[in-house]
Design a protein around this motif. Structure first.
Motif, PDB file in Angstrom:
ATOM      1  N   ARG A  60      -0.205  -6.194  -3.298  1.00 18.87           N
ATOM      2  CA  ARG A  60       1.063  -6.661  -2.723  1.00 18.87           C
ATOM      3  C   ARG A  60       2.156  -6.698  -3.798  1.00 18.87           C
ATOM      4  N   GLN A  61       1.762  -6.752  -5.048  1.00 15.87           N
ATOM      5  CA  GLN A  61       2.760  -6.770  -6.125  1.00 15.87           C
ATOM      6  C   GLN A  61       3.349  -5.392  -6.424  1.00 15.87           C
ATOM      7  N   LEU A  62       2.825  -4.379  -5.742  1.00 12.85           N
ATOM      8  CA  LEU A  62       3.341  -3.038  -5.995  1.00 12.85           C
ATOM      9  C   LEU A  62       4.776  -2.879  -5.530  1.00 12.85           C
ATOM     10  N   GLY A  63       5.167  -3.687  -4.565  1.00 16.09           N
ATOM     11  CA  GLY A  63       6.487  -3.546  -3.963  1.00 16.09           C
ATOM     12  C   GLY A  63       6.338  -3.077  -2.532  1.00 16.09           C
ATOM     13  N   GLY A  64       7.456  -2.972  -1.820  1.00 19.44           N
ATOM     14  CA  GLY A  64       7.413  -2.562  -0.426  1.00 19.44           C
ATOM     15  C   GLY A  64       7.005  -3.718   0.480  1.00 19.44           C
ATOM     16  N   LYS A  65       6.786  -3.371   1.739  1.00 24.30           N
ATOM     17  CA  LYS A  65       6.517  -4.385   2.756  1.00 24.30           C
ATOM     18  C   LYS A  65       5.016  -4.337   3.073  1.00 24.30           C
ATOM     19  N   VAL A  66       4.349  -5.461   2.888  1.00 22.57           N
ATOM     20  CA  VAL A  66       2.908  -5.464   3.163  1.00 22.57           C
ATOM     21  C   VAL A  66       2.676  -5.525   4.674  1.00 22.57           C
ATOM     22  N   ILE A  67       2.074  -4.475   5.181  1.00 20.56           N
ATOM     23  CA  ILE A  67       1.813  -4.358   6.620  1.00 20.56           C
ATOM     24  C   ILE A  67       0.463  -4.974   6.952  1.00 20.56           C
ATOM     25  N   LEU A  68      -0.481  -4.752   6.074  1.00 23.83           N
ATOM     26  CA  LEU A  68      -1.818  -5.336   6.259  1.00 23.83           C
ATOM     27  C   LEU A  68      -2.299  -5.762   4.886  1.00 23.83           C
ATOM     28  N   SER A 110     -24.845 -10.568   0.855  1.00 23.50           N
ATOM     29  CA  SER A 110     -23.778 -11.557   0.960  1.00 23.50           C
ATOM     30  C   SER A 110     -22.867 -11.572  -0.255  1.00 23.50           C
ATOM     31  N   ASN A 111     -23.371 -11.020  -1.341  1.00 25.74           N
ATOM     32  CA  ASN A 111     -22.621 -11.021  -2.596  1.00 25.74           C
ATOM     33  C   ASN A 111     -21.806  -9.744  -2.806  1.00 25.74           C
ATOM     34  N   ALA A 112     -21.863  -8.852  -1.828  1.00 25.19           N
ATOM     35  CA  ALA A 112     -21.299  -7.523  -2.040  1.00 25.19           C
ATOM     36  C   ALA A 112     -19.795  -7.560  -2.300  1.00 25.19           C
ATOM     37  N   ARG A 113     -19.339  -6.610  -3.152  1.00 20.71           N
ATOM     38  CA  ARG A 113     -17.935  -6.509  -3.537  1.00 20.71           C
ATOM     39  C   ARG A 113     -17.215  -5.641  -2.505  1.00 20.71           C
ATOM     40  N   VAL A 114     -16.902  -6.248  -1.336  1.00 20.29           N
ATOM     41  CA  VAL A 114     -16.308  -5.488  -0.229  1.00 20.29           C
ATOM     42  C   VAL A 114     -14.875  -5.966  -0.027  1.00 20.29           C
ATOM     43  N   PHE A 115     -13.972  -5.007   0.105  1.00 19.30           N
ATOM     44  CA  PHE A 115     -12.566  -5.369   0.234  1.00 19.30           C
ATOM     45  C   PHE A 115     -11.875  -4.361   1.130  1.00 19.30           C
ATOM     46  N   ALA A 116     -11.208  -4.866   2.168  1.00 16.60           N
ATOM     47  CA  ALA A 116     -10.548  -3.990   3.138  1.00 16.60           C
ATOM     48  C   ALA A 116      -9.209  -3.500   2.588  1.00 16.60           C
ATOM     49  N   PRO A 117      -8.737  -2.348   3.091  1.00 17.37           N
ATOM     50  CA  PRO A 117      -7.510  -1.761   2.559  1.00 17.37           C
ATOM     51  C   PRO A 117      -6.255  -2.607   2.794  1.00 17.37           C
ATOM     52  N   THR A 118      -5.370  -2.526   1.838  1.00 19.85           N
ATOM     53  CA  THR A 118      -4.023  -3.057   1.977  1.00 19.85           C
ATOM     54  C   THR A 118      -3.123  -1.903   2.425  1.00 19.85           C
ATOM     55  N   ILE A 119      -2.270  -2.172   3.402  1.00 22.71           N
ATOM     56  CA  ILE A 119      -1.308  -1.144   3.838  1.00 22.71           C
ATOM     57  C   ILE A 119       0.097  -1.630   3.491  1.00 22.71           C
ATOM     58  N   ILE A 120       0.836  -0.786   2.811  1.00 20.04           N
ATOM     59  CA  ILE A 120       2.186  -1.138   2.379  1.00 20.04           C
ATOM     60  C   ILE A 120       3.171  -0.104   2.900  1.00 20.04           C
ATOM     61  N   GLU A 121       4.263  -0.590   3.475  1.00 15.45           N
ATOM     62  CA  GLU A 121       5.314   0.322   3.938  1.00 15.45           C
ATOM     63  C   GLU A 121       6.427   0.377   2.896  1.00 15.45           C
ATOM     64  N   VAL A 122       6.828   1.608   2.563  1.00 17.74           N
ATOM     65  CA  VAL A 122       7.928   1.772   1.618  1.00 17.74           C
ATOM     66  C   VAL A 122       8.905   2.818   2.161  1.00 17.74           C
ATOM     67  N   THR A 123      10.054   2.893   1.528  1.00 21.60           N
ATOM     68  CA  THR A 123      11.004   3.947   1.889  1.00 21.60           C
ATOM     69  C   THR A 123      10.796   5.121   0.930  1.00 21.60           C
ATOM     70  N   SER A 124      11.394   6.239   1.298  1.00 26.46           N
ATOM     71  CA  SER A 124      11.241   7.427   0.442  1.00 26.46           C
ATOM     72  C   SER A 124      11.883   7.204  -0.920  1.00 26.46           C
ATOM     73  N   ALA A 125      12.770   6.227  -1.019  1.00 27.03           N
ATOM     74  CA  ALA A 125      13.407   5.938  -2.319  1.00 27.03           C
ATOM     75  C   ALA A 125      12.479   5.169  -3.259  1.00 27.03           C
ATOM     76  N   ASP A 126      11.400   4.618  -2.709  1.00 24.05           N
ATOM     77  CA  ASP A 126      10.483   3.812  -3.536  1.00 24.05           C
ATOM     78  C   ASP A 126       9.460   4.669  -4.271  1.00 24.05           C
ATOM     79  N   ASN A 127       9.904   5.741  -4.868  1.00 29.26           N
ATOM     80  CA  ASN A 127       8.921   6.624  -5.494  1.00 29.26           C
ATOM     81  C   ASN A 127       8.218   5.982  -6.689  1.00 29.26           C
ATOM     82  N   ASN A 128       8.817   4.924  -7.243  1.00 26.72           N
ATOM     83  CA  ASN A 128       8.109   4.188  -8.301  1.00 26.72           C
ATOM     84  C   ASN A 128       6.825   3.552  -7.757  1.00 26.72           C
ATOM     85  N   VAL A 129       6.767   3.333  -6.455  1.00 28.19           N
ATOM     86  CA  VAL A 129       5.556   2.751  -5.846  1.00 28.19           C
ATOM     87  C   VAL A 129       4.544   3.838  -5.489  1.00 28.19           C
TER      88      VAL A 129
END
Lengths: 551, 551
Positions: free
Chosen positions: A400-408, A419-438
C-alpha cells in the motif's frame, strides 16, 4: 544400448519440436503414476528431513550446510548438503567431460533419456521437496518440477541431438579442375565449449534448471548445478538420480555435479569466473543477471526479471475473462516469471457483447474475483501456495506504500493443512498512466497494478515501453476487434514479447508448454535465452572442419 | 515471382549446405562468363575513374569524398563517393525494413537470389575494382570478389531460408483434459532484430562483406554497408546492383545502403553505437574488433586477426609439400586471414620416405622454394599481387628488426605490367621456441617465421597456445603418422582451430570453400563468427510465439 532403447522417445521429441502441436512425454497428472506413488513420495521426503543428504556420488566435500525452511511449516528442513571447493568441482568436471564429449551424440541422447526415465520414479519425492522449499502447491510442485521439467529437458535433448547431427561427420569433397580434380577427405566435429554452470532460483529450482543442464550435456559439455541455497533439495534429488544413472551405465557421475552453497558462503561468482567455465545458465534477479551477462569470455543464457502486462480492450463476456485473470494473478502468489503484473484498462472502460462496462466496474469486478478466489475456503490457499521467502512477504505487506489507490488489500490467508504457512493474498492497486514511478518496475509476488489509460493505443504503447525498458516474458490481451488484435501482436512482437489472446477457462497466460511455447525470447531485457530455440543449443558448441588430401 | 524463378537455386544451395560436398553456383573460372567479358570489365572500370560514383540509389548526401589508391599504379583512382549523415542512414534503413520484414522469407530469398544473378553480370567490373583497391592479382580479385563471394552470399541466403521455415507459421494446439480439451491457435513469427551494419576491410572488401549483408537481408533486417575508405569501389558496385535490382522489383533500395566515409571523418563508431543498430558484422583488426564486441545491446559477428600455424612432422616427399607451402605464404603476400605465419619444425628435422631431412635442410629448401617462386619472372608478381597499403609494406621492410635469423630477406619484385606496383616478396626468419616475443603476434603481410621446436609434441603445444592466446583461423599440418595426425586434430580442434592435412598440389590451406568449409569458428580470439553456421543466422532474429483461444 540406451540409444536404441530410447530412439523412439527421441524421434518423437524431435518431431514434436518441429510441429509444435501438443506433446508430452511425461503425463502431467499425478494419477498417471499409480495410486501409491503419492503416499510413497511423502514418506521418502520425510525420511530425508533432518539428515545429511547422502545420495550424491561426489567426494571430497569440505563441509556440510543447509538452511532450507518450508514456507508451509516455517520450520527448517534440517537437511545438510556437502560443500565442495570450486577448483575441485571444475577440475572434476573437466576430467569427466573428456570422455563424455567423445561419445557419439546419439549415445549421449540415449543415456540422457534414460536419466529422465529414472527421474520419473522420483517425481513425488521431488514434488514434496519442491513444495517445502518453494511454497508451490502440491499440484504445481508435482507438475513443474516433475513432468513439465522432464519434458523441457527432453526438448533440449532432442534439439541438441538434431543440431549435432546436422552435418555429415565425414564427407568426400571433389573439385573438378578441367581434366583432373582435387579430392579432399573432410571431417566435421562439433566441439563442446567447456564446463557449464547452471545457476538455479528459489521458486522453480528444477523447471528452470533442467533445460540448461540437458542442453549442456547433450552437446558434450560437463555441467555443475549451483542451486539457490533456499531450494536445494528438489534439484539435489534430480542430480543424484542423474549421477546414479550415469554410474550404472558406466559413465563418470561427475559429468553432472551439484555445487550447494550457503548464504554465508556463496560461491556463484567464484564458480562463474573460473576460466574453465565457458557456459553459464542463470535464472534470477536482473541485477545479478546483468553481472553474469557482463562476464568476458563466457557464453551466457539468462532468464531475469520482467514486467508482464495485460491489455484489456474488449471482450465477449467479461466474467470468464475476469475469472481467468484472477486465477493468473493468484496462482503461486504471483511468484512466476510469467505472471501478469500490470493491467492496462482504458478510462472509458471496455466493450462487451452486452454493452460497455466502465473502468470502475471492471476494477470492481476484478477485485471481487480475486477476493472471492483467494478467500475461498477450498480454492484459496491451494491456488496461492505459500510465499517463498520473507522478503517477498514483506514487499507484499507494504504494497500500500507504493502509491496509488488500494483496491484490494492483501491479507494473510489460512491454509487448513499447514496452519503456519506463509500465505498472503494479492494486493490490487489502481494508478494512473502518469504514475510510472509505481508501475515501471518489477514487483515480484502478490502485487497487481491496474493502470488507467486514455485508450487501447495508449495501453499498447505503455505495455510496449515496459517490455523495452524492463523486459517482458508474457503479455495477455483481450480484444474482439481483429485490427486491434493484429496491432497488439505486431507491437508486442516487435519488442520480442509473445501475446496470449482471449484466454478463458483452464488455460492461463502463466503457462508455457514444452515442445510448443518458447519460454523467454532473448529479445528484450527479461533475458537473453529461450527454452528451447536453436540459439539455446548451437551456442554451446563449435563446428570445426578438418581436411586431408585424399590419396 | 522471383521466389519461383529461383527456387531451384535455393533448393540446391540448401542441399549443398547440408551435404558439404563440392558445390558452386557461380563457376570460379573467368572463361565461364564469355570471351568478351574481360575486356568489357576493364573498360567499365576505367570509365569509373576520376568521377563521382553515381550508381547508388541513395539521396541526401552531405558531401563527396574518395581516397582510394591503386596498389598497382600507386595513383589515386579519383573516384568520389557520397557521404551521408548517420542518422539519415539509420532512419532510412528503419523505414525500409518495415515492409521488408513483412515479406515471406521465400520471397526474400527469391529477390536476394535475383540480386546475385544481376551481380554476376558485373563480376569483371568488380574484379578490376578489387585489383586496384586491394592489390590482389586479377585472378584472385575475380574469384574472391565475384563467384566465391556470391557463393558465400547464397550460402547465407539458403541457411536463413531454411532456419526461418523451421517452425510452422500457424499451428493448432489441442491439449486433452479428460473428456474435454483446450484448443489454442498458435502463430510463430521470426522477428528481425533491427538495423544491421557490416563493416568491411581493405583486403577482401566483397568476400568478407557479403555473408553479413545477405544474412541480415534474408532474416528481414535492413543493412548498412560501411566499407573501408581504401577499398570502396568493389562493394559500391555490388551495393548499386543490389539497389537497382530491389528497385526494379518494387522494393525500397534503402534496404541495403552504402555508407562511405573517409579517413579524416570516420563514421564507424557513430554508426555502430546508434541505438537502432542491433547487428554488427565486422572484419578487421583485433583492437577495433574488441571494441565492437564490447558494445552493449548489440549482436556482433567478428572476424579479427589470428596467427595461423603450420606443423611439420613427417612427409612422404618433401618437395611437393615445400612447393605448396611456398605458394601459401606468397599468395597475395600473406595478406589473407587464412595465410600461415608460424612454421613449427622439430630441431631433429622431419621424416620422409627417403630418410630424415635435417632442420637446416628443411629451412633451406623452403627458402629456395619461396625465393624461386617469388622471383620467377612469370609466376612471382602474379602470385604476390601487391601490398594493399604502405603500413604493411613498412612492416615487411623492417621485418629483419623483429629478431631471429633472417633466412630470406624480403625484396621488392618487379611487375611487368605495372612498373610502379607495390610488390614485396616474403621475409623468412628463423627463431627458437624461446623467442616467443617474436612469433607470438600477428605479423600481417609477407613475413614468415620458422620456429625450431624440441619435437612435434612441442610444435603442437605452441601452435595450440597461439590459437588460445591470439586466435587462429587455419592450421596446416604434415604428418604420415596416424596417431600424430589424430593428436594434432584433437589438440587444435579443442581450441576451435580447423586442421588441413598434407595438402600438396593445387589446393592450399588459405582456401575456404563455400558450402563446405566453415570460415572462422567463433571459438577462439580470431573472431566470434563463422561463415555460415547456424549461429551466424539464428542470432539475427527472435522466435516469438502467440496464442489465442480457439473458439
Amino acid at each position: 544400448m540406451l540409444a536404441t532403447k530410447h530412439q523412439n522417445i527421441i524421434d518423437n521429441a524431435v518431431k514434436a519440436n518441429h510441429e509444435r502441436a501438443f506433446y508430452a512425454q511425461y503425463p502431467e497428472h499425478p494419477k498417471a503414476y499409480g495410486e501409491e506413488a503419492h503416499a510413497k513420495g511423502v514418506q521418502s521426503y520425510q525420511q530425508l528431513l533432518g539428515k545429511p543428504f547422502k545420495s550424491l556420488l561426489q567426494t571430497n566435500e569440505t563441509g556440510w550446510s543447509g538452511e532450507e525452511v518450508s514456507p508451509y511449516t516455517r520450520e527448517v528442513l534440517g537437511i545438510t548438503y556437502p560443500e565442495f571447493a570450486v577448483n575441485d568441482l571444475v577440475k572434476k568436471a573437466t576430467a569427466a567431460g573428456k570422455s563424455w564429449e567423445k561419445l557419439p551424440v546419439a549415445e549421449r541422447a540415449g543415456v540422457l533419456t534414460e536419466t529422465l526415465e529414472k527421474i520419473k520414479d522420483y517425481f513425488f519425492d521431488i514434488a514434496n521437496a519442491t513444495m517445502h522449499t518453494t511454497g508451490q502447491s502440491f499440484m504445481m510442485s508435482f507438475q513443474a518440477s516433475g513432468p513439465h521439467a522432464n519434458d523441457r529437458a527432453l526438448e533440449a535433448i532432442a534439439t541438441g541431438y538434431q543440431e549435432m547431427l546436422r552435418y555429415p561427420p565425414t564427407v568426400s569433397w571433389e573439385k573438378p579442375m578441367g581434366k583432373a580434380s582435387i579430392k579432399l577427405y573432410k571431417t566435421f566435429r562439433a566441439i563442446p565449449k567447456g564446463v557449464g554452470v547452471v545457476v538455479g532460483c528459489s521458486t522453480f529450482p528444477v523447471w528452470n534448471t533442467l533445460p540448461g543442464v540437458y542442453a549442456n550435456l547433450i552437446t558434450g559439455n560437463p555441467v555443475i548445478v549451483k542451486p539457490h541455497p533456499r531450494a536445494i533439495l528438489p534439484i539435489a534429488i534430480v542430480v543424484s538420480v542423474i549421477q546414479q544413472t550415469l554410474q550404472d551405465n558406466g559413465f563418470d557421475p561427475n559429468i553432472c555435479q551439484l555445487a550447494p552453497d550457503s548464504s554465508k558462503n556463496l560461491i556463484t561468482k567464484e564458480l562463474c569466473e573460473n576460466p574453465a567455465v565457458k557456459l553459464i545458465d542463470y535464472t534470477g534477479g536482473s541485477s545479478f543477471g546483468g553481472y553474469i551477462e557482463s562476464l568476458p569470455g563466457k557464453t551466457v543464457f539468462t532468464e531475469k526479471a520482467g514486467v508482464n502486462s495485460v491489455i484489456l480492450d474488449s471482450v465477449k463476456d467479461l466474467d470468464p475473462v475476469i475469472q481467468n485473470l484472477a486465477f493468473s494473478v493468484s496462482l503461486y502468489s504471483g511468484q512466476m516469471c510469467t505472471a501478469p503484473q500490470n493491467f492496462f484498462v482504458p478510462e472509458h472502460g471496455i466493450k462487451t457483447e452486452k454493452g460497455e462496462i466502465s473502468f470502475n466496474e471492471v476494477v470492481q469486478h476484478f477485485r471481487d474475483a480475486v477476493a472471492g478466489l483467494t478467500k475461498h475456503p477450498k480454492m484459496g490457499a491451494g491456488t496461492l501456495g505459500a510465499i517463498q521467502n520473507d522478503e517477498t512477504l514483506e514487499r507484499a505487506r507494504e504494497a500500500r506504500q507504493l502509491g496509488g489507490k488500494v483496491i484490494l488489500e492483501g491479507t494473510p490467508v489460512e491454509n487448513e493443512e499447514f496452519s503456519n504457512a506463509r500465505v498472503f493474498a494479492p494486493t490490487i492497486i489502481e494508478v494512473t498512466s502518469a504514475d510510472n514511478n509505481v508501475y515501471e518496475k518489477e514487483l515480484f509476488g502478490p502485487i497487481v497494478l491496474i493502470i488507467k489509460t486514455k485508450d487501447t493505443d495508449h495501453s499498447i504503447q505503455l505495455a510496449k515501453q515496459m517490455a523495452v525498458n524492463l523486459g517482458a516474458i508474457t503479455c495477455g490481451a483481450y480484444t474482439t476487434d481483429k485490427s486491434i488484435k493484429e496491432k497488439i501482436i505486431d507491437e508486442m512482437n516487435s519488442v520480442f514479447t509473445p501475446v496470449s489472446l482471449n484466454l478463458t477457462g483452464l488455460i492461463w497466460v502463466n503457462q508455457h508448454a514444452a515442445f510448443s511455447d518458447f519460454h523467454v525470447t532473448g529479445g528484450n531485457p527479461a533475458g537473453n535465452a529461450s527454452f528451447t530455440n536453436q540459439e539455446f543449443i548451437v551456442k554451446r558448441f563449435v563446428w570445426v572442419g578438418n581436411r586431408e588430401l585424399a590419396e
